[in-house]
Design an enzyme around this catalytic site. Structure first.
Site, mmCIF file in Angstrom:
data_model
loop_
_atom_site.group_PDB
_atom_site.id
_atom_site.type_symbol
_atom_site.label_atom_id
_atom_site.label_comp_id
_atom_site.label_asym_id
_atom_site.label_seq_id
_atom_site.Cartn_x
_atom_site.Cartn_y
_atom_site.Cartn_z
ATOM 1 N N ASP A 132 -17.718 -37.408 111.577
ATOM 2 C CA ASP A 132 -18.043 -36.705 112.807
ATOM 3 C C ASP A 132 -19.302 -37.338 113.416
ATOM 4 O OD1 ASP A 132 -18.169 -34.876 114.830
ATOM 5 O OD2 ASP A 132 -17.550 -33.282 113.898
ATOM 6 N N GLY A 171 -18.707 -14.028 68.536
ATOM 7 C CA GLY A 171 -19.349 -14.413 69.572
ATOM 8 C C GLY A 171 -19.414 -15.746 70.324
ATOM 9 N N ASP A 225 -25.025 -44.382 51.470
ATOM 10 C CA ASP A 225 -25.048 -42.989 50.764
ATOM 11 C C ASP A 225 -24.184 -41.914 51.259
ATOM 12 O OD1 ASP A 225 -26.478 -42.850 53.237
ATOM 13 O OD2 ASP A 225 -28.503 -42.145 52.487
ATOM 14 N N LYS A 253 -33.063 -28.142 115.508
ATOM 15 C CA LYS A 253 -34.414 -28.439 115.747
ATOM 16 C C LYS A 253 -35.167 -27.576 116.840
ATOM 17 C CE LYS A 253 -37.400 -32.173 117.802
ATOM 18 N NZ LYS A 253 -37.415 -33.609 117.946
ATOM 19 N N THR A 312 -14.543 -27.965 124.170
ATOM 20 C CA THR A 312 -13.863 -28.979 124.176
ATOM 21 C C THR A 312 -12.638 -29.100 123.554
ATOM 22 O OG1 THR A 312 -14.803 -29.885 122.167
ATOM 23 C CG2 THR A 312 -16.050 -30.289 124.136
ATOM 24 N N GLY A 313 -11.710 -30.041 124.039
ATOM 25 C CA GLY A 313 -10.405 -30.180 123.107
ATOM 26 C C GLY A 313 -9.538 -29.205 122.541
ATOM 27 N N GLY A 314 -9.243 -29.296 121.174
ATOM 28 C CA GLY A 314 -8.558 -28.412 120.472
ATOM 29 C C GLY A 314 -9.170 -27.050 120.417
ATOM 30 N N PHE A 316 -22.635 -45.488 63.545
ATOM 31 C CA PHE A 316 -22.336 -46.052 62.619
ATOM 32 C C PHE A 316 -23.139 -45.471 61.440
ATOM 33 C CE2 PHE A 316 -25.601 -48.969 64.563
ATOM 34 C CZ PHE A 316 -26.598 -48.521 63.614
ATOM 35 N N HIS A 343 -23.291 -22.249 71.166
ATOM 36 C CA HIS A 343 -24.496 -23.042 71.178
ATOM 37 C C HIS A 343 -23.998 -24.590 71.536
ATOM 38 C CE1 HIS A 343 -26.941 -19.811 70.220
ATOM 39 N NE2 HIS A 343 -26.321 -19.549 68.889
#
Length: 521
Positions: free
Chosen positions: A128, A307, A475, A140, A36-38, A470, A278
Site C-alpha cells: 500500500d 504441577g 569418565d 501527524k 474511493t473505489g471498492g 561431546f 521449569h
C-alpha cells in the site's frame, strides 16, 4: 486543546468488518463521507451517501488504482492546522475542505505473501502506498484529526462523536500512536519479505513486526509485568493462536513451558507426550497409543511431573484423559492439537483441579519451517537460526566396535530427539521409548550424567544415554557403563574422542557420533 467538530471523513479500507455500521453512525451524526473505489461501492450498497474522491479532486483514479487519494486536496484537508491562519487561508483559496476523520486500513500484504506460491507481482501490488501516507498524515495532525486504522477503534470514536460531535484530544493522541505502530509493523513486514526474497538472513537493519495478543497476569515473578505478542505474518501451529478451552489465565511461565513441550512432541511420528517442569523435560515418551505414551511420560519422573505442563501430538481421547485424571496428579496446563468431546468433559469435571487446568487446542500440526530465534541481551539482540531442523541421520557414524541392534538404535534416536530440548549441559537416559532420567543445566557434564542416573534409579540398566555435546573426558562413559547403559549417542568433536571411544570399546558399548551439537542455553 479545542476539539474540532467532526464534519468530514475520508474512508478507504481493505478490511470492511464493521464499516457499514460505523459509517451509518457517522452519517447519522451529520458527517459527510468521502471515499474511493471498492470502499465507496461498499458504502453505497449499504445505502449511504458517499462523495467520490475523484469527483472532489477533479483527478481520476489511475494506474490500476495506484493513484487515488494522493492529491493536495486530500492531504491539504488533513494536514492543515486549524489554529494557523495562513493554513486556513491557503486551503480556502484552493478550494480545499477540512477532514476531521481518516479511516484507513492497509492492503493485506502479510496475508498475501503468506499464501503458497504467491507471485512477486502479487506481493508488490499489495504494498500500500496511499494508505500509509493518509495514516501518517492524519496521525501527524492528530491535534485536529482523528485516525482510525482498525475496526476495533470504531466504537470509541462513534461514541464520542454521538456524545459531543467531536473526538477528544486524549482519544486522538491514543489513536495516533496506534497508527504509527500500525504503519511501522506494515513496513517491517515488507522489509522482512524483501530480505527473504534476497536470501538475506541478517539484514543491515532488522525490524520484528509484533502485534499484542494478550496482557498476562505477570511475568516470571509476580512483581514483573508481562504480555504475549503475535509475530505478524507468522503461520503454522503456535501457542499464540491456540484456543484455550478451560482453566485460569495463562501465565508467562506457562507459555514458555508449553512452547518447550510442543517443540518435543511436534516432530515425533509416533503418539508422544512430553512433561515440562521449569522449562526442562522431566518426562517424555512415545507409544502405540497416546494413552500409553502419556502414562509412560508421567512415570518418567512422577515427583517432578506434579504441577507440570504437558503436550501431546495427537487429539486427546477419553483413554488419555483417564490417565491424566489419575488420583494424586496435579497439572498446570495441557496442550494438544485437539480434545475429543468425552476427553474434554472428563478433564473439566473429574479431577480436583478441573476448574484450574489450562487446556489448549493448537490445531493440526503444520510443517515447521526454519525460523529465526531472538534473545535479548543488554544493549542489543542476539539473532540466530532456530535449532528446529531435523538432523540428517545419513551423517551419523557408529564409531565403536560394537554396533547397536535395531531396538537400541530406535532408543538412541528417541533419546537424541529429547536431549536437544534439555538445558545444557544436557544428558538424557531413555528406555522403552521413555525418558527415565535427565541431567540439565549443570556446569560439569559428568554431574549431569550423575543426576540422570540418579533420576533413573533401578531403571537405568538397559537404558541408552544421549549427550547434547561431546564428552571432554571418558569418565562419563565409565559411570554410564557402571549404571547399566547399553548405548550412547553424542555429537563427537572432542580432542579426547579417541579416549572416549576406547572407553566404550572397553565396556562393549555402541556409540554414535551425530556430528551436530545441540546446546540450549
Amino acid at each position: 486543546m479545542s476539539n474540532p467538530r467532526l464534519q468530514r471523513a475520508v474512508i478507504s479500507v481493505s478490511d470492511k468488518a464493521g464499516l457499514a455500521e460505523f459509517a451509518q453512525g457517522l452519517a447519522a451524526a451529520g458527517v459527510e463521507i468521502y471515499s474511493t473505489g471498492g470502499t465507496r461501492k461498499f458504502l453505497e450498497q449499504a445505502g449511504l451517501k458517499v462523495r467520490d474522491v475523484a469527483e472532489y479532486t477533479g483527478f481520476p483514479e489511475m494506474l490500476d488504482g495506484r493513484v487515488k487519494t494522493l492529491h493536495p486536496k486530500i492531504f491539504g484537508g488533513i494536514l492543515a492546522r486549524r489554529d494557523h491562519a495562513e493554513d486556513m487561508q491557503l486551503t480556502a483559496e484552493h478550494g480545499i475542505v477540512s477532514f476531521e476523520l481518516v479511516v484507513v486500513n492497509l492492503y493485506p500484504f502479510e496475508a498475501t505473501v503468506a499464501k503458497p506460491n504467491v507471485s512477486v507481482e502479487d506481493a508488490i501490488e499489495n504494498i500500500d502506498i496511499g494508505g500509509p501516507s493518509l495514516v501518517r498524515a492524519a496521525a501527524k495532525n492528530h491535534a485536529f484529526v482523528t485516525i482510525a486504522t482498525s475496526p476495533s477503534q470504531y466504537e470509541a470514536i462513534l461514541q464520542e462523536v454521538k456524545d459531543q460531535g467531536a473526538t477528544s484530544f486524549a482519544l486522538r493522541r491514543k489513536l495516533a500512536a496506534a497508527a504509527y505502530a500500525h504503519t511501522a509493523g506494515y513496513d517491517a513486514a515488507i522489509s522482512a519479505w524483501f530480505a527473504k526474497q534476497l536470501g538475506d538472513t541478517f539484514p543491515q537493519q532488522l525490524s520484528i513486526p509484533l502485534v499484542l495478543e494478550n496482557e498476562l497476569r505477570y511475568g516470571e515473578n509476580s512483581h514483573q509485568l508481562a504480555a504475549v505478542y503475535r509475530q505478524a505474518g507468522a503461520n503454522g501451529t503456535s501457542l499464540v493462536r491456540a484456543k484455550q478451552l478451560n482453566g485460569k489465565e495463562l501465565s508467562y511461565n506457562n507459555l514458555l513451558d508449553l512452547d518447550s513441550a510442543l517443540a518435543i512432541v511436534r516432530p515425533l511420528s509416533q503418539a508422544a507426550c512430553a512433561v515440562i517442569k521449569h522449562n526442562n523435560p522431566c518426562g517424555a515418551a512415545v507409544g502405540d497409543t497416546l494413552a500409553a505414551a502419556t502414562r509412560k511420560a508421567l512415570e518418567g519422573d512422577p515427583q517432578s511431573a506434579f504441577g507440570g505442563v504437558l503436550a501431546m501430538n495427537q487429539t486427546i481421547d477419553q483413554a488419555t484423559a483417564e490417565v491424566l485424571c489419575q488420583p494424586g496428579l496435579f497439572l498446570e496446563a495441557i496442550v494438544a492439537p485437539a480434545f475429543d468431546a468425552a476427553a474434554l468433559d472428563m478433564l473439566k469435571s473429574k479431577p480436583k483441579w478441573k476448574a484450574n487446568v489450562r487446556l489448549l487446542a493448537v490445531g493440526d500440526f503444520t510443517p515447521q519451517q526454519p525460523t529465526i530465534g531472538y534473545r535479548q541481551i543488554e544493549g542489543g539482540m542476539l539473532v540466530q537460526q532456530a535449532d528446529v531442523l531435523a538432523d540428517p541421520e545419513s551423517e551419523w557414524k557408529i564409531v565403536t566396535e560394537k554396533q547397536p541392534d535395531a531396538r537400541a538404535l530406535a532408543e538412541l534416536k528417541f533419546a537424541w530427539a529429547v536431549v536437544r530440548h534439555v538445558k545444557s549441559n544436557a544428558i538424557s537416559l531413555s528406555k522403552d521409548g521413555m525418558l527415565i532420567g535427565c541431567g540439565a543445566g549443570q556446569m560439569s557434564r559428568v554431574d549431569s550424567v550423575e543426576i540422570a542416573i540418579q533420576k533413573a534409579g533401578q531403571r537405568a540398566p538397559g537404558s541408552v544415554l544421549a549427550s547434547d555435546a561431546f564428552f571432554p573426558f571418558p569418565d562419563s562413559i565409565h559411570r554410564a557403563a557402571a549404571a547399566g547403559v547399553i548405548g550412547i549417542i553424542q555429537p563427537g568433536g572432542s580432542v579426547k574422542d579417541p579416549e572416549v571411544i576406547a572407553a566404550c570399546n572397553e565396556h562393549g558399548l555402541p556409540m554414535i557420533f551425530t556430528g551436530r551439537r545441540h546446546f540450549k542455553h
